[in-house]
Design an enzyme around this catalytic site. Structure first.
Site, PDB file in Angstrom:
ATOM      1  N   ASP A  13       0.862  -1.172   0.000  1.00  0.00           N
ATOM      2  CA  ASP A  13       0.000   0.000   0.000  1.00  0.00           C
ATOM      3  C   ASP A  13       0.907   1.233   0.000  1.00  0.00           C
ATOM      4  OD1 ASP A  13      -2.339   1.672   0.492  1.00  0.00           O
ATOM      5  OD2 ASP A  13      -1.502   1.892   2.509  1.00  0.00           O
ATOM      6  N   TYR A  15      -0.199   5.045   0.715  1.00  0.00           N
ATOM      7  CA  TYR A  15      -0.460   6.136   1.661  1.00  0.00           C
ATOM      8  C   TYR A  15      -0.660   5.590   3.065  1.00  0.00           C
ATOM      9  CZ  TYR A  15      -0.582   8.841  -2.525  1.00  0.00           C
ATOM     10  OH  TYR A  15      -0.214   9.418  -3.719  1.00  0.00           O
ATOM     11  N   ARG A  44      -7.638  13.019   6.521  1.00  0.00           N
ATOM     12  CA  ARG A  44      -7.388  11.625   6.147  1.00  0.00           C
ATOM     13  C   ARG A  44      -8.672  10.779   6.262  1.00  0.00           C
ATOM     14  NH1 ARG A  44      -4.812   7.788   3.255  1.00  0.00           N
ATOM     15  NH2 ARG A  44      -4.542   5.851   4.390  1.00  0.00           N
ATOM     16  N   SER A 121      -2.322   0.942  -4.871  1.00  0.00           N
ATOM     17  CA  SER A 121      -2.782   2.100  -4.097  1.00  0.00           C
ATOM     18  C   SER A 121      -4.088   2.678  -4.608  1.00  0.00           C
ATOM     19  CB  SER A 121      -1.699   3.182  -4.166  1.00  0.00           C
ATOM     20  OG  SER A 121      -2.171   4.413  -3.673  1.00  0.00           O
ATOM     21  N   ASN A 122      -4.808   3.302  -3.667  1.00  0.00           N
ATOM     22  CA  ASN A 122      -5.973   4.106  -4.027  1.00  0.00           C
ATOM     23  C   ASN A 122      -5.571   5.373  -4.797  1.00  0.00           C
ATOM     24  OD1 ASN A 122      -8.069   2.571  -2.975  1.00  0.00           O
ATOM     25  ND2 ASN A 122      -8.127   3.633  -1.003  1.00  0.00           N
TER      26      ASN A 122
END
Lengths: 225, 225
Positions: A13, A15, A44, A121-122
């Site tokens: 991942d 972040y 966040r 990742s997003n």
């Protein structure tokens, strides 16, 4: 009991795991003294909440846009006067997040052992490209995979499926590493071998699932090999 | 401009909209002095987060179970010693949440005008049955719809689709009422006429969508008729 085979690749991942999302807190604190931490945390939370809402509803928007939207909501909620200049500075900071200090040596060690690595990742591709380059990770990662390719955010199965597809391995053969407890659990649900890097000493999410292992820094990746 | 036709039915969210989810805060404060509010807020946040994580991952669990899981996580995160007795008392309180005081008169008014009404909730059928009965709403609601029927939580389209299906109306003909900003937006995305009852004076979620109207109490439902 037979020792399980070592993973054949490692997927990270981004972040929270490779890049420290709360490193924006310093700038936030300069801009809004006494409120920097609250802003960083709510920002966040909202960013992640928005990924889930749009993904569940079939209304995908890129992570950059949701990051900005989360910042705007968080500032308004905390009654902070977010000028467009302050917004730009914070967003620019988000584009250049610090990497956690131990990460580069772990990536180098994996590289030296010939173990394929990737990010899943997003983040959208442009954000990820800048972050990877800033951190000096370019030569150390074999794939940088963004959920943008399927327009579904984690924990949607389509998002996680990108990794086995790119690496031509089964999920079980891949070690998925995240500092986000929910992400480590999502990956476990979808069949990966998983490591939750619990950097902040948080409780395990109560979702009747445990990651394969729990660690405290990215160095714990090496315990699998 | 032509005045839009009045909605043909009203569908209510339950938790936060008809029933006050923070009313557990009083008991929480008795059990954990000085921490009751923090517990109530984090409990609610986790409960909702868990609905999204399981729904996105195709791992549905009933709302009751996720409510308990959210409580356990929240207590552990706040370092509270949640005995099984305290847990049972809080869960029992959640089963018997207070209704907001203006709700019953609004439901009665809709009934007297012959306007069909329903609940569409993340709650599971048993929780909803108890809450509706405790609040004296049984005779005032035509349908009590739980997402349990489709094993997808809001904001999944399958969850919202339950209302048009039960009422035999289009989404646009239905007024969907929620005090949860994200739920009002989710319903708007899925075609409903919507009212966000913004009981806590929160900012609008930054998702490029506005509910049809924004109000401050359930009485604002009557402005549509």
């Amino acid at each position: 009991m037979e020792k399980p085979a070592a993973p054949r690749a490692v997927v990270f991942d981004a972040y929270g795991t490779l890049f420290d999302v709360y490193s924006v807190g310093l700038l936030a604190e300069q801009l809004f003294p006494g409120k920097g931490d609250a802003l960083a945390v709510l920002w966040r939370d909202k960013q992640i909440e928005y990924t889930r809402l749009v993904s569940m509803s079939g209304r995908y928007k890129p992570f950059w846009d949701l990051t900005r939207a989360g910042l705007r909501f968080a500032a308004e909620r905390l009654k902070l006067n977010l000028t467009s200049q302050a917004e730009d500075r914070l967003m620019n900071q988000y584009r250049h997040l610090s990497a956690f200090p131990e990460n580069i040596e772990v990536l180098r060690e994996l590289k030296s052992r010939g173990i394929p690595t990737a990010i899943l990742s997003n983040g959208d591709p442009e954000m990820l490209a800048v972050a990877v380059k800033s951190a000096g990770f370019t030569e150390l990662l074999d794939h940088v995979l963004s959920v943008d390719a399927v327009r579904k955010y984690k924990t949607d199965p389509a998002a996680y499926a990108l990794a086995p597809q790119a690496l031509k391995l089964s999920a079980k053969q891949i070690l998925f590493v995240s500092s986000n407890g929910w992400d480590a659990i999502g990956a476990t649900w979808h069949g990966f071998t998983t490591l939750w890097v619990n950097r902040h000493g948080l409780p395990l999410e109560r979702l009747d699932t445990e990651p394969t292992r729990i660690g405290t820094s990215l160095r714990d990746v090496l315990s699998f090999f």
